[in-house]
Design a protein around this motif. Structure first.
Motif, short mmCIF file in Angstrom:
data_model
loop_
_atom_site.label_atom_id
_atom_site.label_comp_id
_atom_site.label_asym_id
_atom_site.label_seq_id
_atom_site.Cartn_x
_atom_site.Cartn_y
_atom_site.Cartn_z
N LEU A 42 0.81 -1.21 0.00
CA LEU A 42 0.00 0.00 0.00
C LEU A 42 0.84 1.26 0.00
O LEU A 42 0.45 2.29 -0.57
CB LEU A 42 -0.92 -0.02 1.22
CG LEU A 42 -2.00 1.06 1.32
CD1 LEU A 42 -2.85 1.13 0.07
CD2 LEU A 42 -2.87 0.80 2.55
N ALA A 43 2.03 1.21 0.62
CA ALA A 43 2.89 2.39 0.65
C ALA A 43 3.32 2.80 -0.76
O ALA A 43 3.40 3.99 -1.06
CB ALA A 43 4.12 2.10 1.51
N THR A 44 3.62 1.82 -1.62
CA THR A 44 4.04 2.17 -2.97
C THR A 44 2.88 2.73 -3.78
O THR A 44 3.06 3.62 -4.59
CB THR A 44 4.60 0.96 -3.72
OG1 THR A 44 4.98 -0.03 -2.80
CG2 THR A 44 5.76 1.34 -4.59
N GLY A 45 1.68 2.16 -3.58
CA GLY A 45 0.51 2.71 -4.24
C GLY A 45 0.29 4.15 -3.84
O GLY A 45 0.05 5.04 -4.67
N ARG A 46 0.37 4.41 -2.55
CA ARG A 46 0.21 5.77 -2.02
C ARG A 46 1.25 6.72 -2.60
O ARG A 46 0.92 7.84 -3.00
CB ARG A 46 0.34 5.69 -0.49
CG ARG A 46 0.27 7.00 0.25
CD ARG A 46 0.60 6.77 1.72
NE ARG A 46 0.65 8.00 2.47
CZ ARG A 46 1.26 8.13 3.65
NH1 ARG A 46 1.90 7.09 4.19
NH2 ARG A 46 1.26 9.29 4.28
N MET A 47 2.49 6.28 -2.67
CA MET A 47 3.57 7.12 -3.18
C MET A 47 3.38 7.40 -4.67
O MET A 47 3.58 8.53 -5.14
CB MET A 47 4.90 6.40 -2.93
CG MET A 47 6.13 7.17 -3.33
SD MET A 47 7.66 6.44 -2.68
CE MET A 47 7.47 4.71 -3.07
N SER A 48 2.97 6.40 -5.43
CA SER A 48 2.77 6.57 -6.88
C SER A 48 1.63 7.56 -7.15
O SER A 48 1.75 8.44 -8.02
CB SER A 48 2.46 5.23 -7.53
OG SER A 48 3.51 4.31 -7.35
N VAL A 49 0.53 7.40 -6.43
CA VAL A 49 -0.61 8.30 -6.58
C VAL A 49 -0.20 9.73 -6.23
O VAL A 49 -0.53 10.69 -6.95
CB VAL A 49 -1.78 7.83 -5.70
CG1 VAL A 49 -2.83 8.91 -5.54
CG2 VAL A 49 -2.41 6.57 -6.30
N ALA A 50 0.54 9.88 -5.13
CA ALA A 50 0.94 11.22 -4.69
C ALA A 50 1.82 11.90 -5.72
O ALA A 50 1.67 13.10 -5.99
CB ALA A 50 1.67 11.12 -3.34
N GLN A 51 2.74 11.16 -6.34
CA GLN A 51 3.62 11.80 -7.32
C GLN A 51 2.85 12.21 -8.57
O GLN A 51 3.07 13.31 -9.10
CB GLN A 51 4.77 10.87 -7.70
CG GLN A 51 5.66 11.47 -8.81
CD GLN A 51 7.11 11.13 -8.67
OE1 GLN A 51 7.49 10.01 -8.99
NE2 GLN A 51 7.93 12.07 -8.21
N ILE A 52 1.94 11.37 -9.03
CA ILE A 52 1.13 11.76 -10.19
C ILE A 52 0.33 13.01 -9.87
O ILE A 52 0.29 13.97 -10.65
CB ILE A 52 0.18 10.61 -10.60
CG1 ILE A 52 0.97 9.42 -11.12
CG2 ILE A 52 -0.80 11.08 -11.67
CD1 ILE A 52 0.12 8.16 -11.33
N ALA A 53 -0.32 13.01 -8.70
CA ALA A 53 -1.17 14.15 -8.33
C ALA A 53 -0.36 15.43 -8.19
O ALA A 53 -0.81 16.51 -8.62
CB ALA A 53 -1.89 13.85 -7.02
N GLN A 54 0.83 15.34 -7.61
CA GLN A 54 1.66 16.52 -7.46
C GLN A 54 2.00 17.13 -8.82
O GLN A 54 1.96 18.36 -9.01
CB GLN A 54 2.95 16.17 -6.70
CG GLN A 54 3.80 17.41 -6.38
CD GLN A 54 5.17 17.05 -5.85
OE1 GLN A 54 5.83 16.14 -6.39
NE2 GLN A 54 5.62 17.75 -4.82
N ARG A 55 2.30 16.28 -9.78
CA ARG A 55 2.66 16.77 -11.11
C ARG A 55 1.46 17.40 -11.81
O ARG A 55 1.59 18.42 -12.50
CB ARG A 55 3.25 15.63 -11.94
CG ARG A 55 4.61 15.20 -11.42
CD ARG A 55 5.24 14.05 -12.18
NE ARG A 55 6.60 13.83 -11.69
CZ ARG A 55 7.48 13.01 -12.24
NH1 ARG A 55 7.14 12.29 -13.30
NH2 ARG A 55 8.69 12.89 -11.73
N VAL A 56 0.28 16.81 -11.64
CA VAL A 56 -0.93 17.38 -12.24
C VAL A 56 -1.27 18.71 -11.57
O VAL A 56 -1.59 19.70 -12.25
CB VAL A 56 -2.11 16.40 -12.10
CG1 VAL A 56 -3.43 17.06 -12.49
CG2 VAL A 56 -1.87 15.16 -12.96
#
Length: 556
Positions: A458-472
């Motif tokens: 779950l930590a990697t999912g959270r991190m991946s989502v956060a990076q995409i969202a930050q860039r958007v």
């Protein structure tokens, strides 16, 4: 109304054997004492985040007895001071739990087992029930499963078992399928209560220590919550009064980085150590800097703890605090999974060895590994260095040498990095919908080169989502490779392209294909939440919630 009649639970398999009248009376007492406090702590977390988004990030606390006093944690049990490796995995999946307890291919067992019901757990009541049952069976050496589909039997091999490190869900989550007076019970209270009432009793009867990893803690008040939770359990359960109960705090939030010493102090008689939880820490940093256009990170895949100075110093500070206060410092996770390709295994093994050599040299005692195949490779650097007579220098025990700072790592922002995050989220959510909180994922699947699949949770999912969202959120332009500006249309295109590629490589049965399509819809919602500064955990959604999201129009 009697305490037991106040508790209602969904009739999942095995629940009635654990949620007995005696246990429910115990659970209701804990709920009465701690539920309201848990809600206040969640509100405090929300304020910390809101302050950060308004430009007031976490900072060191004023000097106190916790930072200036001459105190130590209580003497740490000898087994927790062993150098080597701990193996981590979901204890609700019986076959994986048994494999973790057994020797690896070279005949060695891990020193410790992280039996996880948190980041790699499924976050359903059935998972929590299975985790509690499996922990008790493991302590009693009765853990067994006959997998008729694979035609394999799994049982615990003879010999000394690793010590158990129990990790429950965090206090930020509820269990909606267990209710007290109509309100969902706090997941941390439920999980801790189940473990202490059942496996904890069996461990206490054998004279074993009962050890916990404490996840997602952010402040000293949250560490104090666990101190009171353990105290309350001791008061209610006579068999625990003389038992050794100890906790290791996972340093996986940005506030915790500033408050590590105060949190050990707040945990008091239960304090044993600190753990360098890399993935969730990166995800937490993303969440705390999300609104700052000057803090957009490069591709996370290139941000190495060993070569990113401010991250290296956070973990050197962790070690220094442990050395200063007599606690144990535990390192991070080696996630590579075995491959049928010997070259992939060789490359993965070399990377693991370098990583663990670095951790050992910083003063960490142990790290984590996701699979027994790489267990000896990950353990040897700690064992070898300590056997050589290595002792941390006096300077390594001075936290003031490693002040906390938060910087933007060096590295490029690329379309490929965003694409890998998108694939990771799709694959992870598909596993989640299939009842798994941990899944082997190769985010470079089909690409040239040597790259092992990694056990992602779950930590990697959270991190991946956060990076995409930050860039958007900041319309971040790429700085290397094909020029592009991150926006919703780009992310939807990448998700669709990755979905098409995944489906072309997977079985053509309708169930699998539909699950992946649902995963994309849920991934969109998760990313949209983050762009709205709603960092709700995937673990807080029921499967019914996720089914509903999958039926709704796209989140964006």
């Amino acid at each position: 109304m009697t305490p037991t009649s106040r508790v209602r639970f969904e009739p999942v398999e095995g629940a009635d054997r654990l949620l007995t009248p005696a246990f429910n009376e115990f659970l209701a007492a804990l709920h009465d004492r701690l539920h309201t406090r848990a809600l206040r702590l969640r509100a405090d977390r929300a304020r910390l985040l809101a302050d950060a988004h308004a430009g007031r990030r976490p900072a060191p606390l004023p000097a106190s007895e916790a930072t200036t006093g001459d105190w130590k944690v209580p003497p740490v049990p000898d087994e927790l001071k062993k150098p080597g490796i701990e193996i981590s995995g979901p204890c609700s999946i019986t076959s994986m739990f048994i494999n973790a307890l057994n020797p690896g291919p070279e005949g060695e067992r891990a020193e410790g087992d992280l039996d996880d019901d948190e980041d790699s757990g499924g976050h359903r009541l059935i998972d929590t029930v299975r985790a509690a049952s499996n922990r008790l069976a493991a302590v009693n050496r009765e853990l067994y499963v006959n997998d008729t589909e694979r035609k394999r039997e799994y049982k615990v091999a003879p010999g000394e078992l690793p010590f158990f490190m129990h990790r429950e869900r965090g206090l930020h989550l509820d269990e909606p399928d267990v209710r007290i007076d109509g309100a969902p019970v706090n997941a941390a209270i439920l999980g801790t209560a189940l473990t202490l009432f059942y496996a904890g009793r069996a461990q206490a009867d054998r004279g074993q220590g009962v050890y916990f990893y404490l996840p997602k803690l952010e402040t000293p008040d949250e560490a104090r919550f666990y101190r009171e939770l353990f105290d309350a359990c001791r008061e209610r359960l006579p068999f625990l009064r003389e038992a050794t109960i100890r906790g290791i705090i996972l340093v996986e939030s940005l506030p915790c980085v500033y408050y590590m010493e105060e949190m050990l102090h707040a945990l008091g008689p239960y304090a044993a150590g600190l753990n360098a939880a890399r993935w969730d820490l990166k995800a937490s940093i993303f969440e705390y800097v999300m609104t700052d256009p000057k803090s957009v990170w490069p591709d996370r895949f290139g941000v190495d703890i060993k070569t990113t100075p401010f991250l290296s110093d956070i973990f050197r500070r962790l070690v220094a605090i442990c050395l200063k206060r007599g606690a144990v410092p535990i390192g991070g996770m080696a996630t590579a999974l075995p491959s049928n390709d010997p070259e992939v295994n060789r490359v993965a093994g070399e990377a693991i060895r370098r990583d663990k050599e670095w951790e050992a040299a910083q003063g960490f005692l142990r790290g984590w590994v996701a699979h027994i195949f790489h267990m000896k490779t990950a353990a040897d650097p700690f064992k070898t260095l300590i056997a050589s007579g290595f002792k941390p220098s006096p300077d390594m025990a001075k936290p003031e040498h490693y002040p906390v700072r938060v910087e933007v790592p060096a590295g490029p922002i690329t379309l490929e990095g965003t694409r890998r995050n998108a694939r990771m989220v799709i694959e992870y959510v598909e596993g989640w919908l299939n009842g798994r909180g941990a899944k082997g994922i190769d985010s470079l699947e089909g690409k040239p080169g040597v790259h092992p699949a990694l056990m992602e949770d779950l930590a990697t999912g959270r991190m991946s989502v956060a990076q995409i969202a930050q860039r958007v959120l900041h319309r971040a332009p790429t700085t290397q490779g094909p020029p592009a500006t991150h926006d919703v249309a780009l992310v939807k295109r990448l998700l669709q392209e990755e979905l098409d590629d995944i489906l072309a490589r997977r079985p053509k049965d309708a169930t699998t294909q539909e699950r992946y399509r649902k995963a994309v819809k849920i991934a969109m919602r998760w990313i949209k939440n983050y762009t709205d500064l709603d960092f709700r955990s995937l673990g807080s959604y029921t499967r019914a919630d996720l089914d509903r999201i999958a039926r709704e129009p796209d989140a964006f």
